[in-house]
Design an enzyme around this catalytic site. Structure first.
Site, mmCIF file in Angstrom:
data_model
loop_
_atom_site.group_PDB
_atom_site.id
_atom_site.type_symbol
_atom_site.label_atom_id
_atom_site.label_comp_id
_atom_site.label_asym_id
_atom_site.label_seq_id
_atom_site.Cartn_x
_atom_site.Cartn_y
_atom_site.Cartn_z
ATOM 1 C CG HIS A 120 -2.001 -1.042 0.830
ATOM 2 N ND1 HIS A 120 -2.652 -1.465 2.157
ATOM 3 C CD2 HIS A 120 -2.613 -1.511 -0.152
ATOM 4 C CE1 HIS A 120 -3.593 -2.452 1.877
ATOM 5 N NE2 HIS A 120 -3.505 -2.512 0.441
ATOM 6 C CB CYS A 128 4.392 17.551 -5.448
ATOM 7 S SG CYS A 128 3.605 18.876 -6.073
ATOM 8 N N GLY A 188 -1.118 -10.459 11.611
ATOM 9 C CA GLY A 188 -1.909 -9.434 12.161
ATOM 10 C C GLY A 188 -2.469 -8.502 11.151
HETATM 11 P P1 OAD Z 1 -6.740 -4.220 10.295
HETATM 12 O O1 OAD Z 1 -6.834 -3.194 10.999
HETATM 13 O O2 OAD Z 1 -7.993 -4.460 9.241
HETATM 14 O O3 OAD Z 1 -6.709 -5.537 11.103
HETATM 15 C C1 OAD Z 1 -5.796 -5.723 11.910
HETATM 16 C C2 OAD Z 1 -5.550 -7.044 12.432
HETATM 17 O O4 OAD Z 1 -4.648 -7.182 13.562
HETATM 18 C C3 OAD Z 1 -6.795 -7.705 13.342
HETATM 19 O O5 OAD Z 1 -7.207 -8.941 12.524
HETATM 20 C C4 OAD Z 1 -6.451 -7.720 14.805
HETATM 21 O O6 OAD Z 1 -7.062 -8.992 15.364
HETATM 22 C C5 OAD Z 1 -4.950 -7.983 14.507
HETATM 23 N N1 OAD Z 1 -4.118 -7.520 15.826
HETATM 24 C C6 OAD Z 1 -4.287 -6.703 16.663
HETATM 25 N N2 OAD Z 1 -3.346 -6.530 17.557
HETATM 26 C C7 OAD Z 1 -2.606 -7.291 17.150
HETATM 27 C C8 OAD Z 1 -1.371 -7.718 17.814
HETATM 28 N N3 OAD Z 1 -0.954 -7.321 18.822
HETATM 29 N N4 OAD Z 1 -0.602 -8.743 17.286
HETATM 30 C C9 OAD Z 1 -1.252 -9.373 16.173
HETATM 31 N N5 OAD Z 1 -2.298 -9.284 15.443
HETATM 32 C C10 OAD Z 1 -2.900 -8.220 15.890
HETATM 33 O O7 OAD Z 1 -5.454 -3.826 9.447
HETATM 34 P P2 OAD Z 1 -5.113 -4.468 7.838
HETATM 35 O O8 OAD Z 1 -5.548 -5.912 7.960
HETATM 36 O O9 OAD Z 1 -3.658 -4.204 7.922
HETATM 37 O O10 OAD Z 1 -5.515 -0.097 3.724
HETATM 38 O O11 OAD Z 1 -5.854 -3.575 7.157
HETATM 39 C C11 OAD Z 1 -5.623 -3.617 5.711
HETATM 40 C C12 OAD Z 1 -5.714 -2.397 5.253
HETATM 41 O O12 OAD Z 1 -7.031 -1.663 5.529
HETATM 42 C C13 OAD Z 1 -4.768 -1.285 5.421
HETATM 43 O O13 OAD Z 1 -3.432 -1.258 5.015
HETATM 44 C C14 OAD Z 1 -5.331 0.044 5.255
HETATM 45 C C15 OAD Z 1 -6.863 -0.319 5.697
HETATM 46 O O14 OAD Z 1 -7.865 0.386 5.344
HETATM 47 C C16 OAD Z 1 -5.596 1.282 3.080
HETATM 48 O O15 OAD Z 1 -5.453 2.268 3.697
HETATM 49 C C17 OAD Z 1 -5.532 1.258 1.710
#
Ligand code: OAD
Length: 248
Positions: A120, A128, A188
């Site tokens: 991402h 810019c 995560g």
């Molecule tokens: P999410 O916020 O959707 O998910 C976070 C995950 O991390 C969840 O499954 C939690 O259960 C887990 N979690 C929380 N604490 C943790 C810990 N200490 N250790 C391990 N896991 C833990 O984040 P992403 O899957 O990264 O995109 O989200 C994907 C995309 O959605 C992001 O890159 C972003 C967002 O909108 C854009 O902005 C384009």
């Protein structure tokens, strides 16, 4: 959980082609909030209103004030935690080949991983809108919002916003290495944002073993993952690395 940590260590120690897909959860122990779930950013603000390219173009000052300014603050303070450090150690041991991350915080590189695909994009630079010049985020002055380039154009994060395409080179390379790996760690991520969510599915279909590390189950858990280690990434990876070191 103890048994699964030993099992993961064995699966990793006997493989030389391991790839990891990480999401926001891997940086939670570094003080960066996740997007979804408890304390998540999208619980407080609507992503379509603040993280969509159309919203940014309509009102860049609003998006800078509510989202980007805060991200700059939090990311600048963050340091790699035991999850990043454990993954860097797995590379040093010759086991982990590449990191595909949905995160934009740069913490995998800071911990020492050398092949990191930033699916991402990155928050390390602002770009810019007019001349495309990239400026290090740490050097961007926030006295004026939205901040501007010296050419007068508005600066935006060098990240993928909703409504934008994944850079094709990242898409291509992630697909390739996920189809070639023997083991994929999925750490995560809620695995709900397409197309990153399809990466473990591709790996599984090409014969890889899928090991999830996450305190919560995800849509991958029952159908795609071979097993899930339910815990915090930092704690779990630290233990896995200690076990791997005993096996080598
Ligand atoms: P999410 O916020 O959707 O998910 C976070 C995950 O991390 C969840 O499954 C939690 O259960 C887990 N979690 C929380 N604490 C943790 C810990 N200490 N250790 C391990 N896991 C833990 O984040 P992403 O899957 O990264 O995109 O989200 C994907 C995309 O959605 C992001 O890159 C972003 C967002 O909108 C854009 O902005 C384009």
């Amino acid at each position: 959980m103890e048994n699964l940590i030993k099992k993961a260590a064995k699966d990793l120690a006997k493989s030389k082609k391991v790839v990891v897909l990480t999401g926001a959860g891997v940086s939670v122990e570094s003080g960066i909030p996740p997007f979804r779930g408890k304390g998540g950013i999208w619980e407080k603000i609507d992503p379509m209103e603040f993280a969509h390219i159309d919203s940014f173009m309509r009102d860049p000052a609003k998006v800078w004030n509510i989202l980007i300014r805060e991200m700059k603050d939090v990311i600048e303070k963050a340091k790699p935690n035991n999850a990043h450090i454990g993954l860097a150690r797995l590379e040093e041991l010759g086991i982990l080949k590449s990191v595909i991350t949905q995160n934009v915080d740069g913490l995998h590189q800071l911990a020492g991983n050398t092949d990191v695909i930033e699916f991402h994009g990155t928050f390390a630079f602002q770009r810019c809108l007019k001349c495309e010049k990239k400026i290090e985020t740490s050097k961007v002055c926030l006295d004026e919002i939205p901040p501007k380039c010296e050419c007068g154009g508005i600066l935006r994060p060098d990240c993928v916003l909703f409504g934008e395409m994944i850079p094709p080179e990242h898409l291509f390379r992630s697909g390739k290495i996920s189809r070639e790996c023997e083991v994929m760690l999925v750490v995560g991520t809620s695995a709900v944002v397409y197309p990153a969510s399809i990466i473990p599915v591709d790996a599984k279909e090409s014969g890889a073993k899928i090991i999830e590390i996450n305190p919560e189950k995800t849509p991958l858990t029952e159908n795609i993952s071979d097993y899930i280690i339910m815990g915090n990434a930092g704690e779990v990876l630290k233990e896995i690395v200690s076990e791997v070191e005993l096996l080598l």
